[in-house]
Design an enzyme around this catalytic site. Structure first.
Site, mmCIF file in Angstrom:
data_model
loop_
_atom_site.group_PDB
_atom_site.id
_atom_site.type_symbol
_atom_site.label_atom_id
_atom_site.label_comp_id
_atom_site.label_asym_id
_atom_site.label_seq_id
_atom_site.Cartn_x
_atom_site.Cartn_y
_atom_site.Cartn_z
ATOM 1 N N SER A 210 -25.150 6.713 1.636
ATOM 2 C CA SER A 210 -24.733 6.442 3.010
ATOM 3 C C SER A 210 -24.766 4.939 3.301
ATOM 4 O O SER A 210 -24.099 4.166 2.625
ATOM 5 C CB SER A 210 -25.615 7.235 3.982
ATOM 6 O OG SER A 210 -25.062 7.238 5.281
ATOM 7 N N ASP A 307 -16.688 14.676 4.684
ATOM 8 C CA ASP A 307 -18.023 14.126 4.929
ATOM 9 C C ASP A 307 -18.443 14.456 6.365
ATOM 10 O O ASP A 307 -17.842 13.962 7.324
ATOM 11 C CB ASP A 307 -17.964 12.611 4.722
ATOM 12 C CG ASP A 307 -19.309 11.927 4.834
ATOM 13 O OD1 ASP A 307 -20.121 12.340 5.688
ATOM 14 O OD2 ASP A 307 -19.552 10.970 4.075
ATOM 15 N N HIS A 374 -22.766 15.277 2.927
ATOM 16 C CA HIS A 374 -22.853 13.822 3.105
ATOM 17 C C HIS A 374 -23.390 13.239 1.803
ATOM 18 O O HIS A 374 -22.647 13.134 0.839
ATOM 19 C CB HIS A 374 -23.715 13.475 4.320
ATOM 20 C CG HIS A 374 -23.709 12.012 4.667
ATOM 21 N ND1 HIS A 374 -22.546 11.268 4.700
ATOM 22 C CD2 HIS A 374 -24.705 11.143 4.998
ATOM 23 C CE1 HIS A 374 -22.831 10.015 5.039
ATOM 24 N NE2 HIS A 374 -24.141 9.923 5.211
#
Length: 429
Positions: A210, A307, A374
């Site tokens: 991320s 995502d 994610h």
């Protein structure tokens, strides 16, 4: 009555398959971490900062190490505390190989959201867990992490709110006693790791999830420069390729947000000089599609085409759905109606178009699946297990290993949702 209820629960639980349990455990982990990180709306946080996934063994518990010369170098977290990392020494054939993983956790774009973050593990080492579990790409179990299990492994804790790219020029203007020292933290961390053995590395991999994936892209070439030319050095960004796309109301929400982060923490000097000098709006150089144009080091991208973080914050931020039309779909792709899936498919197509030039790079790798997920490298269930997502019958771990060790070209792109039965979809509903 209570006994009958217990019996019914046991019968229900026994009906679950092994995959049902895997999905439940992974979703539980994500939900717990998301609830833990209830930051302000402008903070754009995510669940991925959490260092305590539920699938690690006791052998993978690793202590926090505070950076030794942080104060003398001015390398401080948002609140002025000393940054930290977790280090597990390698063994056997991995004793001279190093894998670094940069923690994720969104960004802060205002003094208010950064001040809030300064009272959490994402802005202060005072709140960080002193012991965390390593799993997924950090696991020491060869069954869970076949290619990197015995490497020296480091988890870099994220406490600056700007992907280790901030500079202190604007600190005095805020008047909030905040420290914007991301770049200094990065440099101090690298120097300390070099001093404890990384300077002798024969192979190295910088990874991140991320916001940590974005940090990986920002610092990839800098990381490569730390080692002699004959050392194999590569970078892996997991769910770190954030898009500059309009939301469902036609607003560039992410572009505006990145502009604020860029300005507040003075990121220009950490981003590609070529981009910053030529762009009319230099803050757009924070987007990965611009950063990756200038990276010379081999890069692997792991990303779900759907995502959930980008769907919830880039495509359909809360402010773009005042009447709740997207409420169920934002929480679970399983609850999206056909017209909503069509819009999500458009987002996927835009993502793949953005990657078209990167796909041509001979030394680059990709694992783009069609899961509502994610970060997928830090949990064993999605990194490498019996239930893990697969493309061409390869897990993410196997695909990354094939690419890193030059076993084969890895450019894997999934078919559109819902064609992939191996996906583990996060369901917040």
């Amino acid at each position: 009555m209570a006994t009958n209820h217990k019996v019914r629960v046991l019968v229900w639980l026994r009906r679950w398959s092994k995959r049902d349990w895997a999905i439940a455990i992974s979703v539980f982990a994500v939900i717990i971490f998301a609830l833990t990180l209830t930051l302000s709306l402008n903070s754009f946080s995510d669940d991925s900062y959490s260092p305590s996934p539920v699938d690690s063994t006791a052998d993978d518990i690793v202590d926090l190490t505070l950076l030794r010369k942080a104060k003398s170098r001015g390398a401080l977290c948002l609140d002025g505390s000393v940054p930290g990392y977790h280090f597990r020494k390698g063994f056997g054939s991995g004793s001279e190989k190093w894998l670094l993983h940069v923690e994720g956790g969104g960004w802060c774009d205002t003094t208010e959201s950064c001040s809030f973050r300064a009272g959490t593990p994402l802005g202060s080492s005072n709140y960080m867990e002193r012991r965390i579990s390593f799993s997924g790409i950090l696991s020491s179990d060869p069954l869970q992490n076949p290619d990197f299990f015995n490497w020296n492994k480091v988890k870099l804790r994220y406490c600056d709110g700007a992907s280790f790219a901030g500079h202190p020029e604007t600190e005095l203007k805020t008047g909030n006693n905040l420290f914007f020292r991301g770049q200094l933290i990065w440099e101090a961390l690298m120097d300390e790791l070099l001093s404890v053995g990384m300077s002798r590395a024969k192979q190295a991999l910088l990874s991140g999830c991320s916001a940590g994936g974005l940090a990986t892209l920002i610092h990839c070439d800098d990381f490569r420069q730390l080692f002699p030319k004959d050392v194999a050095v590569k970078c892996l960004a997991d769910a770190g390729f954030f898009l500059d796309e309009k939301d469902v109301l036609g607003n560039y929400t992410m572009r505006s947000f990145y502009h604020n982060v860029f300005t507040l923490q003075s990121l220009a000097k950490s981003l590609p000089k070529e981009c910053v000098e030529k762009m009319e709006e230099p803050s757009e150089c924070l987007f990965p599609h611009e950063i990756i144009k200038n990276i010379k080091t081999p890069v692997f991208l792991v990303s779900p085409a759907y995502d959930w973080w980008q769907i919830q914050n880039v495509l359909i931020p809360g402010t773009s759905d005042p009447h709740g039309y997207w409420k169920k779909c934002r929480r679970s792709i399983l609850k999206c109606d056909p017209s909503q899936i069509e819009i999500l498919d458009g987002f996927r197509k835009s993502f793949l178009r953005t990657l078209s030039d990167f796909q041509k790079k001979t030394d680059g790798g990709m694992f783009i699946n069609s899961c509502f997920a994610h970060c997928q490298t830090w949990l064993t269930e999605t990194w490498h297990s019996f239930n893990s997502p697969r493309l061409n019958n390869k897990t993410i771990a196997e695909s990354v290993g094939d690419w890193y060790f030059n076993k084969r070209v890895v450019k894997q792109v999934d078919c559109p949702y819902p064609c992939d039965p191996t996906c583990i979809h996060v369901d917040f509903s």
